[in-house]
Scaffold this motif. Structure first.
Motif, PDB file in Angstrom:
ATOM      1  N   HIS C 155       0.684  -1.222  -0.253  1.00  0.00           N
ATOM      2  CA  HIS C 155      -0.084   0.069   0.020  1.00  0.00           C
ATOM      3  C   HIS C 155       0.862   1.235  -0.237  1.00  0.00           C
ATOM      4  CE1 HIS C 155      -3.562  -2.541   1.859  1.00  0.00           C
ATOM      5  NE2 HIS C 155      -3.955  -2.027   0.539  1.00  0.00           N
ATOM      6  N   CYS C 156       2.199   1.195  -0.054  1.00  0.00           N
ATOM      7  CA  CYS C 156       2.950   2.418  -0.095  1.00  0.00           C
ATOM      8  C   CYS C 156       2.601   3.173  -1.696  1.00  0.00           C
ATOM      9  CB  CYS C 156       4.379   2.130  -0.292  1.00  0.00           C
ATOM     10  SG  CYS C 156       4.976   1.813   1.268  1.00  0.00           S
ATOM     11  N   VAL C 157       2.623   4.399  -1.823  1.00  0.00           N
ATOM     12  CA  VAL C 157       2.553   5.183  -2.967  1.00  0.00           C
ATOM     13  C   VAL C 157       3.980   5.961  -3.261  1.00  0.00           C
ATOM     14  CG1 VAL C 157       1.584   6.860  -4.334  1.00  0.00           C
ATOM     15  CG2 VAL C 157       0.170   5.381  -2.868  1.00  0.00           C
ATOM     16  N   GLU C 159       5.281   8.459  -5.615  1.00  0.00           N
ATOM     17  CA  GLU C 159       4.778   9.154  -6.678  1.00  0.00           C
ATOM     18  C   GLU C 159       5.953   9.516  -7.731  1.00  0.00           C
ATOM     19  OE1 GLU C 159       1.158  11.455  -4.505  1.00  0.00           O
ATOM     20  OE2 GLU C 159       2.791  12.597  -5.038  1.00  0.00           O
ATOM     21  N   ARG C 173       2.103   1.361   3.682  1.00  0.00           N
ATOM     22  CA  ARG C 173       1.267   2.449   3.609  1.00  0.00           C
ATOM     23  C   ARG C 173       2.259   3.771   4.006  1.00  0.00           C
ATOM     24  NH1 ARG C 173      -2.050   4.585   8.190  1.00  0.00           N
ATOM     25  NH2 ARG C 173      -3.060   2.365   8.395  1.00  0.00           N
ATOM     26  N   VAL C 174       3.127   3.868   3.117  1.00  0.00           N
ATOM     27  CA  VAL C 174       3.996   5.075   3.239  1.00  0.00           C
ATOM     28  C   VAL C 174       3.643   5.885   1.756  1.00  0.00           C
ATOM     29  CG1 VAL C 174       6.154   6.230   2.951  1.00  0.00           C
ATOM     30  CG2 VAL C 174       5.439   4.252   4.620  1.00  0.00           C
ATOM     31  N   VAL C 175       3.359   7.329   1.885  1.00  0.00           N
ATOM     32  CA  VAL C 175       3.210   8.259   0.876  1.00  0.00           C
ATOM     33  C   VAL C 175       4.770   8.889   0.631  1.00  0.00           C
ATOM     34  CG1 VAL C 175       2.085   9.914  -0.341  1.00  0.00           C
ATOM     35  CG2 VAL C 175       0.863   8.186   0.781  1.00  0.00           C
ATOM     36  N   GLY C 191       2.181   4.989   7.629  1.00  0.00           N
ATOM     37  CA  GLY C 191       1.158   6.424   7.668  1.00  0.00           C
ATOM     38  C   GLY C 191       2.089   7.582   7.440  1.00  0.00           C
ATOM     39  N   VAL C 192       3.254   7.343   7.299  1.00  0.00           N
ATOM     40  CA  VAL C 192       4.261   8.491   7.137  1.00  0.00           C
ATOM     41  C   VAL C 192       3.681   9.189   5.591  1.00  0.00           C
ATOM     42  CG1 VAL C 192       6.329   9.551   6.268  1.00  0.00           C
ATOM     43  CG2 VAL C 192       5.915   7.953   8.380  1.00  0.00           C
ATOM     44  N   VAL C 193       3.690  10.542   5.557  1.00  0.00           N
ATOM     45  CA  VAL C 193       3.403  11.430   4.513  1.00  0.00           C
ATOM     46  C   VAL C 193       4.407  12.160   4.217  1.00  0.00           C
ATOM     47  CG1 VAL C 193       1.763  13.129   3.424  1.00  0.00           C
ATOM     48  CG2 VAL C 193       1.186  11.105   4.870  1.00  0.00           C
TER      49      VAL C 193
END
Lengths: 352, 352, 352
Positions: C155-157, C159, C173-175, C191-193
């Motif tokens: 679930h990481c993004v 970009e 789940r890191v962006v 959860g890091v953005v």
């Protein structure tokens, strides 16, 4: 006496007759056996299809002005309430109201849809109980165990060897780290991270050296955890959240913290490593508790209080700085930096 | 007078001639009709292909030293700016700069790609407007409505009956809870959770009993919400964020809070349940506002201030504890615990 | 002298002989060449298959009571430790312990699984190094570069044009926003953005006008970032986190902040825009630093301190309000609002 269907805009909620509500939740109904209720509302926002409640005697005056079709009240107010319309009499109106909201939600929200969404990625080595619902794009790794009737929301990640208790619901996008456990009937809101590494490093000449966090997180039954809250895994043994604990949003629980039964903590509170908080405490929003302390059972901490030493007696504690108009705050804050000196000056005056 | 293409490392941004920029954004150009601009920079970091701006008179001295090809200035500084190179004259240079960044981003960032990514999970009962972009692995549930030109980022979850207004952009990994609404032209950053349950429980002999949160969240037009911020759904009625509100990162907005038009709130601020904040307020970072208060329009709150009572007059308020060198802080903080006694001692001295 | 396999419930961890541990990590072993270790534990929780350590002389008394099979000690305590059982002697027991946890984790945790999970969405225009692991449902956009041996969690993004250094691990789940970079050997928790927009607006008669954030985030090597922490992209130039920085959970780093080498920051700290923090600082939990300040190298800030002006000298600084029992706090806080007046009264008394 069947409930009357009432169109409520787009919500399609069927209204419910008061006797049906009483049959489900108990209480004594005074009048209103022909009234259908379409929503729950506070006294001052209620209309003629609303049920409301009066839990705090301070709001008693609103009994005279509310348009509510029915009001939930304690026995002492039964007469006053019945004088104006239907009433439900019960020893603890607030508790009755809580149960009413649960019953209402069960009536009006979509039922769970047991089964695994085809887009979810579930390891063949995970074990799912009966009636489990796994949402779209969730990930469940090898060795994970999901109890009967649990609901795993969209985009959740349940890592290897993690355990989700029966009936527990993970909202969309929760991470439950490897080897972490949550008990039965829990609710975990979106964005929660359980089992990230605790913050541990040994200093060295070449910078910090990571202390791998080898413990996990153990969470009891009936625990609710608010959105984007973080509970770190322990360094060697586990971080522990006991049964019935309620955590609000954006809370930080560091490694090896222990939180006792039925303690509730409001949003943005933070507890540093290895601190032990007792049972039946209430921790105000944005309160901070530094590490390696012990807080006994029954401590109530005001919002935005920083606790820098252990608390050995139950009771209420506080410590937010008193805010005020800016110009005044500036003067007082400047003086505060000379407070110790001011005390010395007073001492000198006293000696004269 | 077409723009000159300039290679800028990997960014591939084409430079732009100043007259083209003026044609798009207005302002009076003094000199520089043959200059191409390749980047926007602060005065002290600008180079000979940069455009810069002077909004704060305090920085006027930098006019003499900046290498910027062109400086955006107010009329009072037109002469001083033009004496050193090209200038754009406009009544509000900071606002011009803001519009310039928007125009620049539109030029240099990839255009939206309308369409639904094949990996997204979109209910057949969701309604998508024209030109909507749905990113990879996003989930859109039944009954959700997405307005024209809206962009739903990767990994977003738009739950049942939620509404996204026209032109609103959800960055990757946003949760918009069931029945929650955001208006037009909004921007919601990654990790935001809109519509998790408010924190409500009734105490009972068997521990806390959950109050199901039956309200939703209603957000107006032109609202921006920072990363990992949480806005809880209301208990019975909705939590409300009015038009033009700007929320920074990691903010907690509890259930049934109401935030008025064009109020801006900096990172890590927290607002407890049912508090009402007026329009055109600015709330400093890490400020906390306890529950059930009313803050009128036009209140400006310093960072790290805790508000424990309603504010009935517009103006500036503060309340962070004044930090200082540790040894001194310890002495003053210890004395602070005896402050009331100290006042009594002063009173006693005065009576003598 | 091969390690003895020991069943430890579900964890399947093989015990390890002390000489094998010494061979890997160094140190002098006193006795215990036939002892197998199955876990690492604090002195007071250790059992007869545990290795423990004594880093803080305050805990020396626990040497007499611990059941640990082996204790890691400094040379000064070698004799005392060996008198009770096996010991490992090393100049810095805490650092040795840290390295032991790393070695232990490498032994007991599943190895990386190089390859791209079939459910991941990876652009053909992204570049992945050798031995990269991409988890389920991760998204990697065009132009992104992932270094050798990096691990991109579920679930990481990542970009467009973002860069992940060699050996860096993104938890699920890191962006990592467009154009943002993190160096080698980093760890980024769930959860890091990284790279959401900084909070910048120009006021106008029609409300706030967004300043598009055209910078990015640049993060050095050996950086660890805790769960749900946010690091915003710069307005024009980049937000910068230097090598070796350690950030805990739920931290807010605003646009254009610069954090120097090997600075560590505890949970819920917040740094406002354009502030520059030096190297080798420690920032306590929930500390707040307002914008546009400079903090020099070697500053140590107590938890819950608000810094409102630059700090030009290294040293320890503090400023949490001293909490106390509620009734007493109320009196003192009320008096605090009159502190400036109190000082004037003392001055008047002194003049008499």
């Amino acid at each position: 006496m069947s409930p009357t269907a009432v169109a409520l805009g787009s919500s399609q909620t069927a209204a419910v007759a008061l006797p049906q509500l009483i049959a489900a939740l108990g209480g004594d109904l005074l009048g209103g056996s022909d009234i259908a209720i379409a929503r729950i509302a506070p006294l001052d926002e209620a209309d003629e299809v609303s049920i409301s409640f009066l839990a705090n005697p301070r709001y008693q005056a609103q009994l005279a002005t509310t348009r509510a079709a029915c009001v939930i009240v304690a026995p002492a107010l039964a007469e006053a309430a019945a004088a104006r319309g239907a009433a439900i009499v019960t020893p603890d109106p607030y508790l009755y109201f809580a149960r009413l909201t649960q019953w209402w939600a069960a009536r009006t929200r979509p039922a769970a849809q047991p089964g695994v969404h085809p887009s979810a990625v579930v390891s063949a080595e995970a074990r799912l109980g009966r009636g489990v619902e796994v949402g779209p794009l969730a990930v469940i790794e090898a060795g994970a165990v999901v109890g009967d009737g649990a609901r795993i929301g969209a985009h959740c990640v349940v890592e290897r060897d993690a355990v989700v208790g029966a009936g527990t619901r993970l909202a969309p996008r929760v991470v439950l780290g490897h080897g972490c456990r949550i008990g039965a009937r829990g609710i975990v809101h979106s964005g929660v991270v359980i089992g990230a590494d605790g913050f541990g490093f040994a200093p060295s000449r070449d910078g910090y050296v990571k202390i791998e966090q080898l413990g996990a997180v153990t969470i009891g039954d009936d625990v609710e955890i608010g959105a984007n809250t973080c509970i770190d895994r322990g360094a060697l043994s586990d971080t522990v959240i006991e049964d019935g604990v309620k955590l609000d949003n954006l809370i930080q629980i560091a490694h090896n913290v222990h939180i006792g039964r039925n303690t509730a903590m409001a949003g943005c509170a933070a507890v540093a490593g290895s601190t032990r908080i007792g049972a039946n405490c209430t921790i105000g929003g944005a309160a901070n508790i530094v590490g390696h302390l012990t807080i006994v059972d029954g401590v109530h901490l005001a919002a935005a209080t920083t606790v820098t030493s252990s608390i050995t007696e139950p009771g209420a504690y506080g410590g937010p700085y008193p805010f005020e108009e800016n110009a005044s705050w500036r003067k007082n804050a400047a003086t505060l930096r000379q407070l110790h000196t001011l005390r010395e000056r007073v001492r000198a005056l006293e000696k004269k």
